[in-house]
Design an enzyme around this catalytic site. Sequence first.
Site, PDB file in Angstrom:
ATOM      1  N   TYR A  50      18.924  22.792  10.384  1.00 15.49           N
ATOM      2  CA  TYR A  50      19.443  24.021  11.912  1.00 15.49           C
ATOM      3  C   TYR A  50      19.873  23.255  12.475  1.00 15.49           C
ATOM      4  O   TYR A  50      20.837  21.931  12.502  1.00 15.49           O
ATOM      5  CB  TYR A  50      17.971  22.901  12.305  1.00 15.49           C
ATOM      6  N   GLY A  57      17.732  28.758  17.803  1.00 14.86           N
ATOM      7  CA  GLY A  57      16.984  29.101  18.220  1.00 14.86           C
ATOM      8  C   GLY A  57      15.717  30.379  17.337  1.00 14.86           C
ATOM      9  O   GLY A  57      15.816  29.909  16.159  1.00 14.86           O
ATOM     10  N   HIS A  80      26.817  28.810  26.864  1.00 17.27           N
ATOM     11  CA  HIS A  80      25.504  27.836  26.651  1.00 17.27           C
ATOM     12  C   HIS A  80      26.251  27.557  28.774  1.00 17.27           C
ATOM     13  O   HIS A  80      25.454  26.660  29.499  1.00 17.27           O
ATOM     14  CB  HIS A  80      24.760  27.045  26.046  1.00 17.27           C
ATOM     15  N   ASN A 192      22.110  19.176  22.828  1.00 21.80           N
ATOM     16  CA  ASN A 192      19.837  19.162  22.426  1.00 21.80           C
ATOM     17  C   ASN A 192      19.242  18.043  22.274  1.00 21.80           C
ATOM     18  O   ASN A 192      18.912  17.474  21.858  1.00 21.80           O
ATOM     19  CB  ASN A 192      19.842  19.725  21.343  1.00 21.80           C
ATOM     20  N   ARG A 291      -2.580  -0.791  60.021  1.00 24.46           N
ATOM     21  CA  ARG A 291      -3.309  -1.484  58.668  1.00 24.46           C
ATOM     22  C   ARG A 291      -3.080  -1.194  57.352  1.00 24.46           C
ATOM     23  O   ARG A 291      -3.875  -1.862  56.617  1.00 24.46           O
ATOM     24  CB  ARG A 291      -4.444  -0.963  59.959  1.00 24.46           C
TER      25      ARG A 291
END
Length: 506
Positions: A50, A57, A80, A192, A291
């Site tokens: 890949y 994708g 991108h 990635n 407190r």
Amino acid sequence: MNIINEFLHLKDFKNFLYNDDDLQVSDEVKQRVTESFEFLKEFSGNKIIYGVNTGFGPMAQYKIADDDKVQLQYNLIRSHCSGTGKPLSELNVKSSIIARLNTLSLGYSGVHPSVIELMTQFVNRGITPLIFEHGGVGASGDLVQLAHLALTLIGEGEVFYKGERRPTKEVFEIENLTPINVEIREGLALMNGTSVMTGIGIVNYLNAEKLLDWSIKISCAINEIVRAYDDHLSEELNNAKLHKGQQSVAERMRTHLSDSKLVRKRADHLYKGENTEAVFREKVQEYYSLRCVPQILGPVADTISTVGEILENEINSANDNPIIDVKNKHVYHGGNFHGDYISLEMDKLKIVVTKLTMLAERQLNYLLNSKINEILPRFVNLGKLGFNFGMQGVQFTATSTTAENQMLSNPMYIHSIPNNNDNQDIVSMGTNAAVITAKVIENAFEVLAIEAITIAQAIDYLGYQNDISSQTRELYENIRKIIPTFAEDQVIYPLTQKVKDHLINN
């Protein structure tokens, strides 16, 4: 000299981030990266891997011809670079680069060594890639934000350099730098991963630690101003509850107040058996915002600690896909780029920072409301009541900002929207979570700045300068260097900003 070698601890990361010493990678890292690159180059020769010889994708089913494999990486990077919104701060980008650099240095990514070398030069020479806030869904990593980083590494896009936004090509010419060599999967390996959400997350974590420290100091000061009883901070009471954060906060407050002349012992005032009043003039117990500080800030402290552990694990993790395993001579496909760990921690962090902000806002209100504190004029007004306004105007700002934090604290972690042709059918939104958390943290500094100014005004009104603890006196004196005591009304926003900057930078 800062050297990236083995496991990178957050304390070292902090030093890398804020120390101007040159960053270097060790010879062991260079060797590890080279071996990973050479192995992938040989291993991928006749296999389907890949992002090396496939599309990306949902288009991973398309095989890429050998002649197109390098251009594929350039296509991925350029396509991108689609971010919008405000540019990330230079500090957040520097942090993201260091986070990515450390991940790639693990030797699981198969990148060419030139990637490591050029990213190191970016850090050392103050070159900040233009990366936008919006664009990442945090599932296949910070794809869009890291694409903008990758774009500058191939010599394109824009960077910030010496205070100016300039074309990357111009800056490379000035600094005599050469773009990276894209050979196998440098585009995908850069994009990635979770390094932008993690880089922003680390800055958020470090700032949250500062906020906690300031909140404890300011909470101590207000306990002094109202001359609170000290048993709510006692070791005996707080150790009866088995939470490290609460115990730690109480201990820090006891140390802070150890030389105060104002906090009181309950036994000296209420345990003597001499109290004959039917209605006590003085409060038997303080309001919760005074407190219950250890019980409120304890979970904040514990959460910040956990966030730090997760971030440290992430920067030392291989978080891209696929994973190149030189030792076992194999390439593994999966989803280490998914940002759920960081997304969840950022949501947790912004929730506790908002609670810290709410505590500050309530403490501020206590000081400003003369009906409940019964020792200070309305709005800690040191001028003429009715004619001057004291801290009245800035309370609106603190209230408004606290409300914004409450709204922003809704989680991103559960706001998954499928995209990428439903390939990314469940996503983390981790980058959004980190960016929104940064805004929540900035807002918190604003509210604490307003409270710190009010504390200083109250100390002056009561004349407690010589009675407060040494640590509160240091806080008081530092505020007074920025904004002297005032009774007449003045434009206060520039001074509030200066106090905010002081809190952030110290």
